[in-house]
Structures are given as structure tokens and as C-alpha cells.
Design an enzyme around this catalytic site. Structure first.
Site, PDB file in Angstrom:
ATOM      1  CE  LYS A 126      -2.177  -1.375   3.676  1.00 37.99           C
ATOM      2  NZ  LYS A 126      -1.916  -3.189   3.352  1.00 37.99           N
ATOM      3  N   GLY A 150      -1.813 -14.441  16.047  1.00 39.67           N
ATOM      4  CA  GLY A 150      -1.098 -13.932  15.136  1.00 39.67           C
ATOM      5  C   GLY A 150      -1.750 -13.007  13.947  1.00 39.67           C
ATOM      6  CE  LYS A 159      -6.058  -2.468   3.526  1.00 40.80           C
ATOM      7  NZ  LYS A 159      -6.260  -3.654   4.628  1.00 40.80           N
ATOM      8  N   GLY A 207      -3.541 -12.492   4.731  1.00 39.53           N
ATOM      9  CA  GLY A 207      -3.203 -14.059   4.618  1.00 39.53           C
ATOM     10  C   GLY A 207      -2.187 -14.208   3.442  1.00 39.53           C
TER      11      GLY A 207
END
Lengths: 335, 168
Positions: free
Chosen positions: A120, A202, A220, A310
Site C-alpha cells: 500500500k 498472530g 486503503k 493472509g
């Protein structure tokens, strides 16, 4: 068969996912007429190069390239030296100065290479400059994985909903915040407890401020505003409130009245705030899921949801961007 | 008593002033005026909503005066709250004068707090409140929310607003 020589820059969690996915899907991509050949991988320790394609088995077990590097080249040097068609840039995000990703992307685009990224930072810092650089060099810059992870959002708006006027996009763009708020509401536990739980699993970083203060979501919002609304805004144009002030009591009061509290990013309002969302609303997803409602003139409201982060999921969005570059080329060739 | 009036004005200069005269003549105290320039009617007129404090018996006089001046009176009567919205506040809600917070909304004339639930977990911990605000229309809801946002900033309260059904 179209051969595409790919260089991967960045070998962290997402980088490993990209190597894995490119390997797993190579046969399937060949059926589509694309021979996606990973010819180099670069990280902060060096570069491994193989003109015939990198052997994934050899490197997937390695945390960094220290033991397998065939060259000491790093970053821009490697991008300039290796004759690839496309660079996948997945180094860590820095939302303040965009580096090192920004330099990598500039080098790749200036060298006439397509860029696909999940990073990003460079887009938040220098979207219009990168876009112009891509146009000037006749290549594409694709970044579906930067907003909403594997959830199709940018391509959905740009391609599938093409022709619609997009009034706005609101959604949950950070899985860590959503997990924390979901757990606080479910278990009636304070913010700090839910955060520790997320850290144990995590889901949250040791320093969670980037997520919980709303910085990631705001990044975003900047990307969506610039890419889909041509707004040319900076991070500082977004009004950001994170989730650290939300109490379990507030969540309970809201739930009694039929609402969940979610961290919602809003384009073009350019806000990131904890917001009341009716429990039955399609964007009120739980756990680490992301969601987005796209408000259009012709199609009404379209809502999507999916995993926002992920390794494999992000790599999936990257693969889809890679394929779309060559599909676009083919369509252009018709005209 | 508090009354609201929906009028339609010609889109030419001086019409708002014209519409105010009958109110002045009948000693109406104006609480709010919302000029819906963005919602021009197919007739080319502009809807305006007044909320006033006045003697109800004077209402017919005001209406006929308005009509004689060429102003269309769509509706006039008691304030009707037709929109409502849920808000959650977090912070030192009582210490920062909850009465004042509510009054800032109630005193607008077009919006009021109609429901309130408060949870106070401990003396030094932030409390949380759920409240419902109702108002005479959507625009008034937005105005009430922006007042609340401002109060939140002043008093360091987290204001959790509802998501909107539609794009702004």
C-alpha cells in the site's frame, strides 16, 4: 503460449505465498495460454535467479534468501539488471515515505515492466506519479491486493461494474480490527484482552497501532479514492479514528438495539471511524473478514466480503492481477 | 407551541424575506429555517421548512397571509419527527455534562434526543451511552449528527454514528 518472465521483489509472508501460488497454478495458467515463469526472487539479503524458472521446493523452506541467493543484487539494482516482463512488489508497507517499495516500482515501471503489488505504501504516497510513469512507459500498475486483500474490489468496480457511476464505497477493510471488535462483542471483554488474544493468534502485530489506530484502513481509503474516484488525495486528507476507544459496554448497548460497531472506511467521505452497522446488514461480517458495499447508479448496492489478509489469499489477488494484464492486452489487440 | 411549516418559494430573489413577514406579523419566533435548494420541485419552486414557536391560533392567519403573497403552503402544523437515528457515545459522558450534550440537540428545534441508555463500568473508566435522535427530516438528522460530532470533539467523546443506507 505467451511466456511471462516474472521477478518477485520481497520475500516475506506474502512473497512466500506468491511463490507457492505461482507454482501450484502454473499448469492451470498454461491452459489459459500463459506461461508464468518466476525467473528471480529478491529480498533484503540478495537475489536468486534462474532463467528456466525458480524451483519453488528449493526456496519455500527458507525464511530469507540468505542460503540460496545466487547474486548479491538487491532492490532497484536487481530490478534493473534482470530482464523480466513483470515485477511483483511485496516488500513491507511504509505509509509515510513508501520506501523501499516506491523505488522498486519506479525502477520497474521506468524500465518498461508491468508492476503488480500488495504494498500500500507507494500507492498511498505517490499514486498519481506511479500511474503516470506506467502510462508513459506503456505498462500497467495493478494493486487489487492492496485494498481488501483477496476480496475483489478494484477489478469489480473497474471491469464488472464498468458503466456504472460509483457513488461511494463503505466497508470493513482491516481484519485485525474486525476480529478485535467481534471478540469484544461476543465475549464482553475489554479492548486490551481482545488485542492480546489477537496477538497470540498472530492476527495482530506486536505493535498493533498501524491496524487499531485506523492507519491501515485509511491507507486503503486513499488508494480507493485515488484509483476509483480520481480524487488525488493524500493520507492526511482522511479523517481517522481508530478502535482503541471502543468499550465492551458500547458494543453491548449497540447490540441490544440491533447494531454492531465496526471500523468503517468511507470513500468519498474520506473518513475512517467506528460506526454503527445494523446486525443484519451484509457488510456487518465478523471475525477477520473484510467487506465492502459499493453504491452504484445502475446496479444499486453491491456488497462483497472475503478474507482481507493472509499469505495465499493475497497471492491469489496478485495472480488475478497478473492474468488481467495479459487479458487486457488481448482485448486491446482486437481493436 | 412549536410548529413546523413546509413552504415552496419561487426561485427569485427576495422570496425568503417575503415569507418571513407573516411570521413576524404574528409574533412567531423562528427556531430553524432549512432551505432545500438542492431539492427543487418540478414546478421550479424551492422547498423551505420553518420550525417556529408561536401561538397555534395564529396559524390560519399566517397561512392565508402566505398564500396571498404567492407562497405555497404545503403543510403546516405540529412538529413531526419523521426520521430517527441511533448513536453511541463513549467517554466521560456524565462528567462532561450530559444535560448540556442533550440540550445542544434539543435546542435546535428540529431534532431531539428521545431515548437514552447509559452504562458506567467504574468511576475512572469511560462510560458508554446509546441515544436515539429524531428529527424533522434527513437533512436535519445530518445537522444534528454534525452538532453531536462537534460536541464530541469539544468533550473528547467518541461519537459512533450509524452507517447510512445510501451513498451521500
Amino acid at each position: 503460449m505467451r511466456e511471462v518472465k516474472i521477478s518477485l521483489v520481497g520475500y516475506g509472508v506474502v512473497g512466500h505465498g506468491v511463490v507457492d501460488v505461482l507454482t501450484r497454478k502454473r499448469a492451470m495458467m498454461k491452459e489459459l495460454g500463459l506461461d508464468l515463469k518466476l525467473i528471480s526472487v529478491t529480498d533484503h539479503t540478495g537475489t536468486i535467479i534462474s532463467e528456466d524458472g525458480i524451483d519453488a521446493q528449493k526456496i519455500l523452506g527458507e525464511k530469507t534468501l540468505t542460503n540460496v541467493a545466487t547474486s548479491s543484487m538487491k532492490g532497484k539494482e536487481a530490478i534493473d539488471a534482470i530482464a523480466s516482463d513483470l515485477v511483483i512488489e511485496v516488500t513491507p508497507t511504509n505509509i509515510v515515505h513508501g520506501q523501499p517499495g516506491l523505488g522498486h516500482m519506479e525502477a520497474a515501471l521506468a524500465g518498461g515492466k508491468h508492476v503488480v503489488t500488495s504494498n500500500k505504501g507507494p500507492l498511498v504516497v505517490a499514486y498519481s506519479r506511479l500511474k503516470k510513469l506506467a502510462e508513459d512507459n506503456g505498462v500497467m500498475l495493478k494493486f487489487e491486493a492492496t485494498a481488501g486483500g483477496t476480496m475483489p474490489l478494484i477489478s469489480l468496480v473497474e471491469r464488472t461494474l464498468v458503466g456504472n457511476t460509483i457513488y461511494g464505497i463503505r466497508g470493513i477493510f482491516n481484519g485485525t480490527c474486525n476480529y478485535i471488535l467481534t471478540r469484544m462483542a461476543e465475549e464482553n471483554i475489554p479492548y486490551t484482552h481482545a488485542l492480546s488474544e489477537a496477538q497470540d493468534l498472530g492476527i495482530a502485530e506486536a505493535d498493533p497501532s498501524y491496524d487499531v489506530e485506523g492507519v491501515d484502513t485509511a491507507g486503503k481509503v486513499v488508494i480507493l479514492a485515488n484509483a476509483l474516484f480520481d480524487m488525488n488525495i493524500k493520507y492526511s486528507d482522511v479523517d481517522v479514528t481508530g478502535i482503541t476507544g471502543v468499550t465492551p459496554e458500547a458494543l453491548a448497548l449497540a447490540r441490544e438495539k440491533g447494531y454492531a460497531i465496526k471500523l468503517i472506511g468511507d470513500v468519498p467521505a474520506l473518513t475512517v471511524r467506528p460506526t454503527l452497522v445494523p446486525v443484519g446488514s451484509p457488510i456487518a461480517v465478523g471475525g477477520t473478514l473484510n467487506s465492502a458495499a459499493i453504491y452504484t447508479d445502475l446496479s444499486g448496492t453491491i456488497t462483497v466480503s472475503g478474507l482481507g489478509a493472509g499469505s495465499i489469499e493475497t497471492a491469489s489477488a496478485i495472480l488475478s492481477d497478473v492474468v488481467s494484464i495479459y487479458r487486457t492486452k488481448r482485448i486491446d489487440a482486437i481493436f | 407551541m412549536r410548529l413546523s411549516m413546509d413552504l415552496e418559494l419561487q426561485d427569485i430573489p427576495g422570496q425568503l424575506l417575503l415569507a418571513l413577514q407573516p411570521l413576524k406579523d404574528n409574533k412567531a419566533n423562528i427556531i430553524s429555517v432549512v432551505h432545500h435548494r438542492e431539492r427543487k420541485t418540478p414546478r421550479g419552486t424551492i422547498p423551505v421548512r420553518f420550525v417556529v414557536e408561536m401561538d397555534r391560533s395564529k396559524l390560519d392567519a399566517v397561512k392565508s397571509q402566505l398564500v396571498s403573497l404567492g407562497v405555497t403552503v404545503v403543510r403546516a402544523g405540529e412538529v413531526r419527527f419523521i426520521e430517527d437515528v441511533a448513536v453511541v457515545l463513549v467517554g466521560h459522558i456524565l462528567d462532561s455534562d450530559l444535560g448540556d450534550t442533550i440540550n445542544r440537540i434539543d435546542s435546535t428545534g428540529y431534532a431531539e434526543v428521545m431515548d437514552l441508555a447509559l452504562t458506567m463500568p467504574g468511576v475512572n473508566e469511560p462510560s458508554s451511552a446509546y441515544l436515539r435522535i429524531r428529527a424533522t427530516g434527513k437533512a436535519e438528522i445530518h445537522k444534528a449528527l454534525s452538532i453531536l460530532r462537534q460536541v464530541g470533539e469539544e468533550k473528547k467523546l467518541l461519537v459512533i454514528e450509524p452507517i447510512e443506507d445510501e451513498a451521500a
